[in-house]
Design a protein around this motif. Sequence first.
Motif, PDB file in Angstrom:
ATOM      1  N   GLU A  38      58.330  29.181 -12.363  1.00 27.19           N
ATOM      2  CA  GLU A  38      58.818  30.089 -11.329  1.00 27.19           C
ATOM      3  C   GLU A  38      59.849  31.037 -11.943  1.00 27.19           C
ATOM      4  O   GLU A  38      60.397  30.799 -13.011  1.00 27.19           O
ATOM      5  N   LYS A  39      60.113  32.128 -11.227  1.00 31.44           N
ATOM      6  CA  LYS A  39      61.115  33.083 -11.697  1.00 31.44           C
ATOM      7  C   LYS A  39      62.511  32.591 -11.303  1.00 31.44           C
ATOM      8  O   LYS A  39      62.651  31.804 -10.358  1.00 31.44           O
ATOM      9  N   PRO A  40      63.542  33.033 -12.063  1.00 32.54           N
ATOM     10  CA  PRO A  40      63.441  33.722 -13.341  1.00 32.54           C
ATOM     11  C   PRO A  40      62.998  32.759 -14.428  1.00 32.54           C
ATOM     12  O   PRO A  40      62.988  31.542 -14.217  1.00 32.54           O
ATOM     13  N   LEU A  41      62.662  33.295 -15.605  1.00 31.46           N
ATOM     14  CA  LEU A  41      62.165  32.435 -16.681  1.00 31.46           C
ATOM     15  C   LEU A  41      63.155  31.320 -16.983  1.00 31.46           C
ATOM     16  O   LEU A  41      62.754  30.175 -17.237  1.00 31.46           O
ATOM     17  N   ALA A  42      64.446  31.621 -16.970  1.00 27.57           N
ATOM     18  CA  ALA A  42      65.509  30.632 -17.151  1.00 27.57           C
ATOM     19  C   ALA A  42      66.758  31.150 -16.453  1.00 27.57           C
ATOM     20  O   ALA A  42      66.814  32.308 -16.034  1.00 27.57           O
ATOM     21  N   ALA A  43      67.756  30.292 -16.349  1.00 28.37           N
ATOM     22  CA  ALA A  43      68.994  30.692 -15.672  1.00 28.37           C
ATOM     23  C   ALA A  43      69.799  31.678 -16.505  1.00 28.37           C
ATOM     24  O   ALA A  43      70.571  32.471 -15.967  1.00 28.37           O
ATOM     25  N   THR A  44      69.634  31.624 -17.835  1.00 22.95           N
ATOM     26  CA  THR A  44      70.349  32.532 -18.723  1.00 22.95           C
ATOM     27  C   THR A  44      69.391  33.075 -19.772  1.00 22.95           C
ATOM     28  O   THR A  44      68.351  32.464 -20.079  1.00 22.95           O
ATOM     29  N   PHE A  45      69.754  34.214 -20.338  1.00 22.85           N
ATOM     30  CA  PHE A  45      68.925  34.815 -21.386  1.00 22.85           C
ATOM     31  C   PHE A  45      68.885  33.922 -22.622  1.00 22.85           C
ATOM     32  O   PHE A  45      67.841  33.811 -23.283  1.00 22.85           O
ATOM     33  N   ALA A  46      69.986  33.265 -22.945  1.00 23.97           N
ATOM     34  CA  ALA A  46      70.020  32.378 -24.109  1.00 23.97           C
ATOM     35  C   ALA A  46      69.047  31.213 -23.929  1.00 23.97           C
ATOM     36  O   ALA A  46      68.342  30.819 -24.881  1.00 23.97           O
ATOM     37  N   GLU A  47      68.993  30.644 -22.735  1.00 23.65           N
ATOM     38  CA  GLU A  47      68.046  29.557 -22.481  1.00 23.65           C
ATOM     39  C   GLU A  47      66.608  30.056 -22.588  1.00 23.65           C
ATOM     40  O   GLU A  47      65.731  29.366 -23.132  1.00 23.65           O
ATOM     41  N   ALA A  48      66.363  31.239 -22.060  1.00 22.27           N
ATOM     42  CA  ALA A  48      65.015  31.807 -22.138  1.00 22.27           C
ATOM     43  C   ALA A  48      64.609  32.049 -23.584  1.00 22.27           C
ATOM     44  O   ALA A  48      63.457  31.816 -23.971  1.00 22.27           O
ATOM     45  N   ARG A  49      65.553  32.527 -24.398  1.00 21.99           N
ATOM     46  CA  ARG A  49      65.257  32.742 -25.804  1.00 21.99           C
ATOM     47  C   ARG A  49      64.908  31.422 -26.491  1.00 21.99           C
ATOM     48  O   ARG A  49      63.970  31.361 -27.310  1.00 21.99           O
ATOM     49  N   ALA A  50      65.633  30.353 -26.167  1.00 21.39           N
ATOM     50  CA  ALA A  50      65.310  29.040 -26.736  1.00 21.39           C
ATOM     51  C   ALA A  50      63.904  28.609 -26.342  1.00 21.39           C
ATOM     52  O   ALA A  50      63.162  28.034 -27.159  1.00 21.39           O
ATOM     53  N   MET A  51      63.510  28.900 -25.090  1.00 25.49           N
ATOM     54  CA  MET A  51      62.172  28.555 -24.629  1.00 25.49           C
ATOM     55  C   MET A  51      61.096  29.333 -25.376  1.00 25.49           C
ATOM     56  O   MET A  51      60.109  28.764 -25.848  1.00 25.49           O
ATOM     57  N   THR A  52      61.281  30.652 -25.486  1.00 26.69           N
ATOM     58  CA  THR A  52      60.256  31.470 -26.135  1.00 26.69           C
ATOM     59  C   THR A  52      60.169  31.163 -27.627  1.00 26.69           C
ATOM     60  O   THR A  52      59.077  31.147 -28.202  1.00 26.69           O
ATOM     61  N   ASP A  53      61.306  30.883 -28.270  1.00 22.25           N
ATOM     62  CA  ASP A  53      61.285  30.524 -29.691  1.00 22.25           C
ATOM     63  C   ASP A  53      60.551  29.201 -29.902  1.00 22.25           C
ATOM     64  O   ASP A  53      59.750  29.061 -30.843  1.00 22.25           O
ATOM     65  N   ALA A  54      60.840  28.220 -29.030  1.00 23.51           N
ATOM     66  CA  ALA A  54      60.185  26.913 -29.156  1.00 23.51           C
ATOM     67  C   ALA A  54      58.685  27.036 -28.915  1.00 23.51           C
ATOM     68  O   ALA A  54      57.877  26.428 -29.621  1.00 23.51           O
ATOM     69  N   ALA A  55      58.308  27.818 -27.915  1.00 22.25           N
ATOM     70  CA  ALA A  55      56.885  27.999 -27.607  1.00 22.25           C
ATOM     71  C   ALA A  55      56.157  28.686 -28.759  1.00 22.25           C
ATOM     72  O   ALA A  55      55.037  28.304 -29.116  1.00 22.25           O
ATOM     73  N   ALA A  56      56.795  29.693 -29.355  1.00 19.26           N
ATOM     74  CA  ALA A  56      56.179  30.393 -30.479  1.00 19.26           C
ATOM     75  C   ALA A  56      56.021  29.470 -31.679  1.00 19.26           C
ATOM     76  O   ALA A  56      54.976  29.463 -32.342  1.00 19.26           O
ATOM     77  N   ALA A  57      57.051  28.677 -31.952  1.00 20.75           N
ATOM     78  CA  ALA A  57      57.003  27.770 -33.099  1.00 20.75           C
ATOM     79  C   ALA A  57      55.919  26.714 -32.935  1.00 20.75           C
ATOM     80  O   ALA A  57      55.292  26.286 -33.915  1.00 20.75           O
ATOM     81  N   ALA A  58      55.695  26.285 -31.687  1.00 22.99           N
ATOM     82  CA  ALA A  58      54.709  25.236 -31.418  1.00 22.99           C
ATOM     83  C   ALA A  58      53.334  25.795 -31.051  1.00 22.99           C
ATOM     84  O   ALA A  58      52.411  25.022 -30.791  1.00 22.99           O
ATOM     85  N   SER A  59      53.218  27.142 -31.016  1.00 23.64           N
ATOM     86  CA  SER A  59      51.962  27.799 -30.598  1.00 23.64           C
ATOM     87  C   SER A  59      51.517  27.316 -29.225  1.00 23.64           C
ATOM     88  O   SER A  59      50.330  27.029 -28.988  1.00 23.64           O
ATOM     89  N   VAL A  60      52.498  27.218 -28.319  1.00 21.99           N
ATOM     90  CA  VAL A  60      52.250  26.760 -26.951  1.00 21.99           C
ATOM     91  C   VAL A  60      52.344  27.953 -26.004  1.00 21.99           C
ATOM     92  O   VAL A  60      53.343  28.686 -26.030  1.00 21.99           O
ATOM     93  N   PRO A  61      51.346  28.184 -25.155  1.00 24.44           N
ATOM     94  CA  PRO A  61      51.418  29.283 -24.202  1.00 24.44           C
ATOM     95  C   PRO A  61      52.561  29.092 -23.197  1.00 24.44           C
ATOM     96  O   PRO A  61      52.796  27.975 -22.709  1.00 24.44           O
ATOM     97  N   LEU A  62      53.270  30.188 -22.892  1.00 23.64           N
ATOM     98  CA  LEU A  62      54.389  30.162 -21.959  1.00 23.64           C
ATOM     99  C   LEU A  62      54.293  31.385 -21.061  1.00 23.64           C
ATOM    100  O   LEU A  62      54.096  32.507 -21.545  1.00 23.64           O
ATOM    101  N   GLY A  63      54.412  31.174 -19.774  1.00 22.94           N
ATOM    102  CA  GLY A  63      54.344  32.282 -18.831  1.00 22.94           C
ATOM    103  C   GLY A  63      55.232  32.030 -17.635  1.00 22.94           C
ATOM    104  O   GLY A  63      55.850  30.965 -17.521  1.00 22.94           O
ATOM    105  N   GLY A  64      55.312  33.019 -16.762  1.00 26.60           N
ATOM    106  CA  GLY A  64      56.187  32.838 -15.613  1.00 26.60           C
ATOM    107  C   GLY A  64      55.973  33.868 -14.519  1.00 26.60           C
ATOM    108  O   GLY A  64      55.456  34.966 -14.757  1.00 26.60           O
ATOM    109  N   ALA A  65      56.380  33.483 -13.324  1.00 29.95           N
ATOM    110  CA  ALA A  65      56.329  34.340 -12.148  1.00 29.95           C
ATOM    111  C   ALA A  65      57.327  35.493 -12.311  1.00 29.95           C
ATOM    112  O   ALA A  65      58.206  35.427 -13.190  1.00 29.95           O
ATOM    113  N   PRO A  66      57.220  36.516 -11.454  1.00 33.24           N
ATOM    114  CA  PRO A  66      56.364  36.575 -10.269  1.00 33.24           C
ATOM    115  C   PRO A  66      54.930  37.008 -10.578  1.00 33.24           C
ATOM    116  O   PRO A  66      54.701  37.784 -11.503  1.00 33.24           O
ATOM    117  N   ASP A  67      53.999  36.497  -9.764  1.00 33.38           N
ATOM    118  CA  ASP A  67      52.612  36.926  -9.886  1.00 33.38           C
ATOM    119  C   ASP A  67      52.178  37.800  -8.712  1.00 33.38           C
ATOM    120  O   ASP A  67      51.031  38.246  -8.660  1.00 33.38           O
TER     121      ASP A  67
END
Length: 360
Positions: A95-124
């Motif tokens: 659900e939106k927002p991707l995370a509560a803070t930009f730093a947390e979101a960056r940690a999520m996107t970095d982890a997803a990229a490193a693990a080659s795991v798809p990551l997405g989020g609302a709104p749709d």
Amino acid sequence: MGSPHTVGIVGLGVISGQYLETLRTVADVRITAVADLDQARARAVADTIDGCRALTTDELVAADDVETVLNLTIPAAHAEVALAAIAHGTAVFGEKPLAATFAEARAMTDAAAAASVPLGGAPDTVLGTGVQTARAAIDGGAVGRPVSAAATWVSGGHESWHPNPDFYYRAGGGPLLDMGPYYLTSLVHLLGPVVAVSGAASRSRDHRVIGDGPRAGESVPVEVDTHLAGILHHDSGALSTVTMSFDGGTTAAAPIEVHGTGGTLLVPDPNRFDGDVRRRTSDGWETLPPSAGYVGAGRGIGLVDFVRGERRAGADLAMHVLEIMTLLQTSAESGMRETLTTTVERPTPVPLTEPRDWRG
């Protein structure tokens, strides 16, 4: 990804009902597990879905029969749940927002990229016929060269109707992070990415009183700004003005107006999937017929789009929108124009797609 694609839902609050309504109608998606802090609620929901189990969050993100975690927790928990799922190699749509803070979101996107795991989020909601028809009109030259846009959302605050509105007034909440994703994501779809922002913000009171439900009359502390005005500088050269507020009653302003060298377009409420798109030229107003988007869609269509590999509601877009919101708040504090570090390509348009086609 498998077919049917298996999904586990974490967080079974108010919004989960809308997701369930959509996902239950999609042939190639199957809900195999649900989790909630309230285990009784999780069991009650699981009992309504064939082949679904009630698990703890830790069990669900590690389950072999969950290919994607649908993260419907409160914003403060988005990163924790997403990172746990990514660590197990499980895709995440949140659900939106991707995370509560930009730093947390960056940690999520970095982890997803490193693990080659798809990551997405609302709104749709932006994938429905409302915003997509407006985009098709703009791309087709209906207003000439887009010059500016205005996005406006005003209310008295969610405590008037929500039984547990606390998180709307904590970090990760407020009108900008709550409602802004609908409007800002729409503006990126319509006008392209943003390169810089300027903002101003205020807070009308330090407490809110719950107006409905078992906690009616209880006071909730306000820890975030409740009114924000901003200017978005798009890479295209267009300028958007944004107003998001919990400090009014309502507004007669159009949700989104787009002005160009050849006319004006009124875009319907981006918190909905449909609505009339109206175009103004020298000859007067006309309503445009739906020409793009998922017809009859509801919350969850972004997940369907995501697991089918389209990923129009991908993490790169959600990350860009979160940075826009974060820097609007930073600008409001500093009084300075702030430059973004992220950018994003406009997602591919959604062709006009009837329910029988997207449900499979």
